[in-house]
Motif scaffolding. Sequence first.
Motif, PDB file in Angstrom:
ATOM      1  N   GLU A  77      12.298   8.204  51.538  1.00 32.39           N
ATOM      2  CA  GLU A  77      13.742   8.008  51.362  1.00 32.39           C
ATOM      3  C   GLU A  77      14.510   9.272  51.714  1.00 32.39           C
ATOM      4  OE1 GLU A  77      16.979   6.937  47.898  1.00 32.39           O
ATOM      5  OE2 GLU A  77      14.888   6.393  47.598  1.00 32.39           O
ATOM      6  N   GLY A  78      13.962  10.427  51.384  1.00 34.34           N
ATOM      7  CA  GLY A  78      14.636  11.693  51.647  1.00 34.34           C
ATOM      8  C   GLY A  78      14.806  11.996  53.123  1.00 34.34           C
ATOM      9  N   VAL A  79      13.838  11.630  53.950  1.00 35.30           N
ATOM     10  CA  VAL A  79      13.952  11.921  55.381  1.00 35.30           C
ATOM     11  C   VAL A  79      14.735  10.843  56.125  1.00 35.30           C
ATOM     12  CG1 VAL A  79      11.862  13.321  55.453  1.00 35.30           C
ATOM     13  CG2 VAL A  79      11.727  10.890  56.007  1.00 35.30           C
ATOM     14  N   THR A  80      15.048   9.718  55.475  1.00 38.95           N
ATOM     15  CA  THR A  80      15.844   8.685  56.129  1.00 38.95           C
ATOM     16  C   THR A  80      17.294   8.677  55.624  1.00 38.95           C
ATOM     17  OG1 THR A  80      15.057   7.054  54.516  1.00 38.95           O
ATOM     18  CG2 THR A  80      13.923   7.151  56.635  1.00 38.95           C
ATOM     19  N   LYS A  81      17.495   8.650  54.306  1.00 44.21           N
ATOM     20  CA  LYS A  81      18.842   8.569  53.744  1.00 44.21           C
ATOM     21  C   LYS A  81      19.371   9.911  53.261  1.00 44.21           C
ATOM     22  CE  LYS A  81      17.832   4.012  51.880  1.00 44.21           C
ATOM     23  NZ  LYS A  81      17.619   3.273  50.652  1.00 44.21           N
ATOM     24  N   GLY A  82      18.496  10.820  52.915  1.00 43.28           N
ATOM     25  CA  GLY A  82      18.924  12.083  52.331  1.00 43.28           C
ATOM     26  C   GLY A  82      19.150  11.924  50.833  1.00 43.28           C
ATOM     27  N   PHE A  83      19.627  12.987  50.201  1.00 48.26           N
ATOM     28  CA  PHE A  83      19.877  12.973  48.762  1.00 48.26           C
ATOM     29  C   PHE A  83      21.358  12.788  48.521  1.00 48.26           C
ATOM     30  CE2 PHE A  83      20.957  15.172  44.810  1.00 48.26           C
ATOM     31  CZ  PHE A  83      20.143  14.487  43.934  1.00 48.26           C
ATOM     32  N   GLU A  84      21.676  11.992  47.520  1.00 45.32           N
ATOM     33  CA  GLU A  84      23.054  11.701  47.198  1.00 45.32           C
ATOM     34  C   GLU A  84      23.210  11.672  45.688  1.00 45.32           C
ATOM     35  OE1 GLU A  84      25.057   7.653  47.888  1.00 45.32           O
ATOM     36  OE2 GLU A  84      25.286   8.745  49.764  1.00 45.32           O
ATOM     37  N   LYS A  85      24.251  12.297  45.172  1.00 44.67           N
ATOM     38  CA  LYS A  85      24.503  12.318  43.739  1.00 44.67           C
ATOM     39  C   LYS A  85      25.917  11.826  43.497  1.00 44.67           C
ATOM     40  CE  LYS A  85      23.498  13.525  39.509  1.00 44.67           C
ATOM     41  NZ  LYS A  85      22.442  12.913  38.759  1.00 44.67           N
ATOM     42  N   HIS A  86      26.069  10.842  42.625  1.00 41.48           N
ATOM     43  CA  HIS A  86      27.370  10.290  42.284  1.00 41.48           C
ATOM     44  C   HIS A  86      27.767  10.799  40.908  1.00 41.48           C
ATOM     45  CE1 HIS A  86      27.586   7.365  45.568  1.00 41.48           C
ATOM     46  NE2 HIS A  86      26.273   7.321  45.456  1.00 41.48           N
ATOM     47  N   LEU A  87      28.984  11.313  40.796  1.00 39.27           N
ATOM     48  CA  LEU A  87      29.518  11.782  39.532  1.00 39.27           C
ATOM     49  C   LEU A  87      30.703  10.905  39.184  1.00 39.27           C
ATOM     50  CD1 LEU A  87      29.703  13.914  37.247  1.00 39.27           C
ATOM     51  CD2 LEU A  87      31.178  15.231  38.773  1.00 39.27           C
ATOM     52  N   GLU A  88      30.670  10.310  38.004  1.00 36.61           N
ATOM     53  CA  GLU A  88      31.770   9.466  37.560  1.00 36.61           C
ATOM     54  C   GLU A  88      32.541  10.214  36.481  1.00 36.61           C
ATOM     55  OE1 GLU A  88      32.432   5.184  35.365  1.00 36.61           O
ATOM     56  OE2 GLU A  88      30.643   5.489  36.565  1.00 36.61           O
ATOM     57  N   ILE A  89      33.824  10.419  36.726  1.00 40.28           N
ATOM     58  CA  ILE A  89      34.668  11.142  35.785  1.00 40.28           C
ATOM     59  C   ILE A  89      35.529  10.121  35.057  1.00 40.28           C
ATOM     60  CG2 ILE A  89      36.474  12.868  35.546  1.00 40.28           C
ATOM     61  CD1 ILE A  89      35.426  14.152  38.097  1.00 40.28           C
TER      62      ILE A  89
END
Length: 131
Positions: A77-89
């Motif tokens: 998954e890391g080499v296809t989509k990359g890393f993503e972090k969602h922050l909800e405020i």
Amino acid sequence: MSRIGKRPIEIPSSVNVAISPGRVQVNGPLGELSQVVPQRIKIEQGDGEIVVSRPTERGEDRALHGLTRSLVANMVEGVTKGFEKHLEIQGVGYRAALRGTDLELNVGYSHSVVMKPRPGITFEVPAPTQV
């Protein structure tokens, strides 16, 4: 049998996987990752998927089975989509805004918190939604 460990890992066509004893190497459009894995755990690559299996039902082998499968799946998954972090405020008065490439957060301090992105990191702030 482990519910996580027995699931096969789908390999997209843009990803190359090299399996050697004790090491898995994954190449994709976003980079290359390699991981040392226990040699007791058997990793097999077949028509578009990887299957991870364990030699015995011992507790240590069972734990390593699921861990190894998760590590390899995360590498793919890391080499296809990359890393993503969602922050909800949530909350009254809490805000996030982009100032150029910097992220400005107003989260209850007397001052704004400004975060500068490291190389390769981008911030994205969606438009606020009205209730």
